[in-house]
Design a protein around this motif. Structure first.
Motif, short mmCIF file in Angstrom:
data_model
loop_
_atom_site.label_atom_id
_atom_site.label_comp_id
_atom_site.label_asym_id
_atom_site.label_seq_id
_atom_site.Cartn_x
_atom_site.Cartn_y
_atom_site.Cartn_z
N UNK B 631 -44.56 -6.84 0.30
CA UNK B 631 -46.05 -6.64 1.30
C UNK B 631 -45.65 -5.21 1.76
N UNK B 632 -44.52 -4.87 2.38
CA UNK B 632 -44.13 -3.60 2.88
C UNK B 632 -44.48 -2.29 1.76
N UNK B 633 -43.94 -2.66 0.45
CA UNK B 633 -43.76 -1.63 -0.39
C UNK B 633 -44.80 -1.28 -1.69
N UNK B 634 -45.41 -2.46 -1.99
CA UNK B 634 -46.06 -2.37 -3.14
C UNK B 634 -47.37 -3.22 -3.19
N UNK B 635 -47.48 -4.47 -2.67
CA UNK B 635 -48.33 -5.25 -2.98
C UNK B 635 -49.73 -4.81 -2.26
N UNK B 636 -50.78 -4.76 -3.09
CA UNK B 636 -52.13 -4.55 -2.57
C UNK B 636 -53.36 -4.87 -3.50
N UNK B 637 -54.16 -5.72 -3.17
CA UNK B 637 -55.22 -6.15 -4.13
C UNK B 637 -56.32 -4.78 -3.70
N UNK B 638 -56.58 -3.99 -4.88
CA UNK B 638 -57.34 -2.88 -4.89
C UNK B 638 -58.92 -3.33 -4.94
N UNK B 639 -59.58 -3.11 -3.91
CA UNK B 639 -60.96 -3.48 -4.06
C UNK B 639 -62.02 -2.57 -4.39
N UNK B 640 -62.71 -2.99 -5.55
CA UNK B 640 -63.71 -2.34 -5.97
C UNK B 640 -64.89 -2.60 -5.10
#
Lengths: 215, 727
Positions: B631-640
């Protein structure tokens, strides 16, 4: 792909009627009719799975992973993504670890396949399986067979002198270090996050200095 | 058994089996690949065929028409079900969006149809021939743009205590900072999967679900059939993290497909569909204000959070921990919820706290710096042993200070340098700390325990093991209570024919479900003693024997007996605040030239009641630390934001930590027993480890580089232009 010619489909025909019907039977190029009811294209394939010869007739679209799981009911090999992104389907084919979801079964004619079931059984565990239990190198258990198959292969790869991205000198023998193991295991995702324990289990099996791995 | 007074001494306190680091009893099956997960039950329901789900290609709008002609004509196809021919479907209150859409579409990849065919390949090929004509509608996909219209959630009113605004205005030292956390995915390794079989109007689902009784009720509600007609079987679950708390499309569509095809149907969501079809942890926008005196004592603390969800959805409760974690006479916590037409937001491991502490514990680090205080000491100064908004309500146990102090000593915190000043070759090195905090919820939980003729103890409860180690701690509990070795206990879980347990969620499962087993074992002990003519009050169960008043008899003498009971929690859980605590310590290296971030060391010191199995409890904590590092370093659901979906919807695009990202991790459990929590004197530990760890990583990055990145995840592109000048 010796059977391609038997199917006699032009590239244009494939695009026109869609991939599914293209697998079925010869059709004139540019045909626009709905796919007829027909049997899928199947092929005979023989695999040597965990030391036993298995003669199968499979849909040519079937992956090695699905042949193991659905046809042979060897469900120890897991489907986590079906895209070669997670490593849960890792097996040995011809002595090398592969993602079994990334190859079709018919590409493995005559291959020796070793799955988690071939490494050991609950009654007679492989040393790596026993080490995973001892070091709690798993939680939900779903990535675990793939982790174990990879772990066994990784130690063999290091022993065979195959370098990795983190091997400092290509001419020197790679050592069983934490960095080497972590690098080589990075194709096997464990969302439960047992990584630290998996590396301990591998070090234990390799007879490596666990304290050194932990440092 | 009602648990309404502080637990006294009981057989669990013997600690012959409980409290010992124990290999998981399901280990041989899991490591040999012979533990059967939902999709793998070829031993049941003969004649299984395959279902394949078609998901919506738009996020919002309507289906004008679906053309099934080609799909129905495709080889092997047995049935296709859409909303138009599924019959009336209900919606459980636990589902925000419908599990089978049509004609309205509520979110991207919402299921529209299930295609059933003889083989997986045929079902997949035919699903690709389903032609859908959509009328695309206008959706709301941008959390920032939606903020002005966000509303206070009906059941989560603002909480005020004292005069926050006045005290903040008057504070000598102040912080007013904003933080963002992105949408995140559970990304458990086993995709949602179900085998459905009908016998007349009775339905059996072999599925992967954390909460068996919810699944029974919600499946019944969705399909419009009586609850007693639904049988759920889920003994092995390949991870959940909240993503399998609910009945999802796999279960409902397998059932509908099986009914239409007249055959048992097996169905799994494909990996690329899971991210938009199922639930996720919603993104937050957070504002934290802290006011202090020069002494470092907090006089005002305010935490506000904005999040979005589908109509009828819920907020991410990111401010919750701020109500309880630190002292301060003037307080404000508030949430605002927007309507977004993105996929459904819902619980993911430590919902609320995981996101909230990423901001709060970051803010505490910033405030400590403003005060010129050590971040450990700043937290220690603001410890509270009572609920800050209800000082008559003490914490049942609260060892946060010891967690932090012990952790600091063990980690070598004193060696921490000034920001951007410590180098190891090309690496800038820094240390960070954060508090971990998560409440200990308790839930009603039942179990059945049987003494077999041969002396085997069989435990049955619908509790689930999602990797948490439930099988083992439940076995340990029964072994301790009945005075037998662990290998004489058989544990059966995850079947709706068994008594209803707490289930796996909110880190309540371990303590609550073992307390239910405890209650059933108390009853079984009474039945055995009576059968043997012994006094149940004084009989001692040990070594496979029952002893009382100089008499000793083997358990087997009692013959086969069965007992069932339920643990029910009462006022203790309200009179006392029950929470778990920890201190996270992280060391990172940041590459001085590239900004690459490497986690070098991680330590968590935890206080979470009695630790029933230190081996699996440690694994829970390191696993949560791993997810928190992600969560701190990489996790992100990219929103279109144009088309309204999560773009990176597979395991290559949605990056989670891999082996190379995670160093050796250390966990220390403080000695603690909490007689307020349950007869087990245990508390939850499954979520504590993810709470705060992300902020500890962020604080370590600041200490390494002197750069504050308040927008998670902290990726190297956010550091690059601000890295210290090279000399």
């Amino acid at each position: 792909m010796a059977n391609v010619t038997e199917m006699e489909i032009s590239r244009r025909g494939v695009m026109a009627v869609g991939a599914a019907s293209a697998m079925l039977a010869p059709l004139p190029a540019g045909a626009q009719v709905p796919a007829p009811k027909a049997v899928p294209v199947t092929m005979k394939v023989s695999l040597e799975v965990n030391g036993t010869r298995r003669d199968l007739e499979v849909d040519t679209r079937t992956t090695l992973l699905d042949v193991l799981r659905e046809n042979l009911h060897l469900t120890g090999t897991k489907k986590g993504c079906d895209h070669g992104q997670c490593g849960a389907c890792t097996v040995m084919a011809g002595g090398k670890r592969i993602n079994s979801c990334l190859s079709l079964a018919v590409m493995h004619q005559g291959d020796e396949i070793v799955t988690i079931e071939g490494l050991g059984t609950p009654e007679k565990l492989h040393p790596m399986q026993a080490a995973f239990i001892k070091h709690d190198g798993y939680q939900c258990g779903y990535c675990t067979p793939g982790q174990i198959c990879s772990a066994v292969a990784v130690l063999a790869e290091i022993k065979a002198g195959i370098p990795s991205h983190v091997t400092a000198e290509l001419t020197a023998r790679p050592m069983v270090t934490g960095a080497e193991m972590r690098e080589r295991m990075s194709g096997n995702i464990c969302r439960c996050g047992a990584y630290s324990n998996i590396v301990d289990a591998m070090a234990d099996v390799a007879g490596a200095d666990i304290a050194g791995v932990k440092a | 058994m009602k648990f309404d007074t502080r637990a006294g001494t009981n057989p669990i306190d013997q600690l012959k089996v409980i409290g010992r680091a124990t290999d998981r009893i399901d280990g041989p099956l899991k490591t040999s690949g012979t533990a059967p997960y939902a999709y793998e039950r070829s031993d049941v329901a003969p004649g299984q065929v395959y279902g394949y789900v078609v998901g919506s290609a738009i996020a919002k709008g309507r289906i004008r028409s679906i053309d099934l002609t080609e799909a129905k004509a495709a080889p092997g196809v047995l049935a296709i079900v859409t909303a138009a021919d599924a019959g009336p479907l209900g919606k459980s209150k636990r589902n925000t969006a419908k599990l089978l859409a049509g004609p309205d579409i509520e979110h991207y990849h919402q299921a529209l149809a299930v295609v059933v065919a003889e083989t997986f390949e045929q079902a997949r090929a035919a699903a690709n021939l389903v032609r859908v004509d959509y009328a695309r509608g206008k959706g709301r996909f941008d959390l920032d743009a939606s903020k002005p219209a966000a509303k206070m959630p009906e059941d989560e009113p603002d909480k005020r205590f004292g005069d926050f605004e006045g005290a903040f205005a008057a504070a000598v030292v102040k912080l007013d900072a904003r933080y963002t956390t992105p949408d995140q995915a559970h990304a458990m390794m086993e995709p949602h999967a179900t085998i459905a079989a009908w016998e007349g109007d009775r339905l059996t689902l072999w599925t992967s679900n954390q909460m068996i009784d919810w699944a029974v009720g919600d499946t019944a509600t969705t399909l419009g059939i009586p609850k007693e007609n639904v049988h759920i079987i889920s003994p092995y679950i390949g991870g959940g993290f909240g993503g399998k708390l609910f009945t999802r499309a796999d279960a409902v569509l397998a059932a509908l497909g099986a009914r239409a095809a007249g055959r048992p149907v097996k169905l799994t969501l494909t990996r690329p569909m899971i991210f938009n079809n199922t639930t996720h942890r919603p993104a937050t926008r957070q504002r934290i204000r802290i006011g202090c005196g020069r002494d470092g004592k907090i006089t005002a603390i305010g935490h506000e959070s904005w999040s979005g969800d589908l109509p009828g959805g819920q907020p991410e409760t990111a401010v919750k921990q701020t109500e309880l974690l630190y002292a301060g006479a003037n307080r404000l916590t508030a949430m605002r919820l927007s309507v977004l037409d993105l996929p459904e937001g819902n619980a993911m491991r430590a919902p609320g706290e995981a996101s909230g502490l990423m901001a709060l514990e970051f803010a505490m680090d910033e405030m400590a710096e403003k005060l010129g205080m050590d971040p450990v000491e700043f937290r220690v100064v603001n410890d509270t042993q009572v609920d800050p908004m209800d000082p008559k309500r003490p914490f049942s146990q609260r060892q946060l200070v010891k967690c932090l102090r012990d952790g600091a000593a063990h980690f070598g915190w004193a060696r921490r340098g000034l920001p951007g000043r410590v180098r190891d070759g090309r690496w800038l090195v820094g240390m960070g700390v954060a508090a971990a905090f998560r409440n200990n919820m308790v839930q009603t939980s039942a179990a059945r325990v049987r003494l077999e003729q041969d002396g085997t103890i069989v435990v049955e409860t619908d509790m689930t093991d999602i990797g948490t180690g439930s099988y083992t701690i439940i076995g340990q509990t029964a072994a301790e209570m009945m005075g037998v070795p662990l290998d004489r206990v058989v544990v059966r879980l995850g079947d709706s024919r068994f008594p209803v347990s707490a289930g796996s969620g909110g880190q309540w499962g371990g303590n609550s479900s073992t307390a239910g087993v405890y209650a059933a074992c108390v009853k079984l002990r009474e039945a055995i003693a009576r059968q043997l003519g012994l006094d149940p009050a004084t009989a001692v169960f040990a070594g496979g024997k029952v002893q009382d008043g100089g008499r000793s008899m083997p358990l087997t003498r009692a013959g086969a007996l069965v007992a069932e009971d339920t643990i029910e929690f009462d006022k203790l859980s309200k009179e006392y605040q029950q929470s778990t605590f920890g201190g996270h310590f992280v060391e990172v290296g940041v590459h001085a030239m590239t900004g690459e971030i490497r986690v070098r060391r991680m330590l968590a010191v935890c206080a979470a009641g009695r630790i029933l199995n230190p081996k699996s409890a440690r694994s829970q904590v390191i696993g949560a630390m791993t997810m928190g590092a992600g969560a701190a370093l990489m996790e992100e659901l990219a929103v279109d934001k144009r088309f309204g979906f999560f773009v990176n919807h597979d395991l290559a695009g949605y990056e989670v930590p891999v082996h190379a990202d995670i160093p050796h991790q250390e966990v220390i459990f403080l000695d603690e027993v909490d007689p307020i929590s349950s007869p087990m004197k245990a508390k939850g530990v499954g979520e504590l480890g993810i709470c705060g760890v992300g902020a500890a990583v962020a604080n370590a990055i600041y200490n390494a580089t002197g750069i504050r990145v308040r927008d998670y995840p902290i990726t190297l592109d956010k550091l690059l232009d601000r890295l210290p000048q090279m000399t």
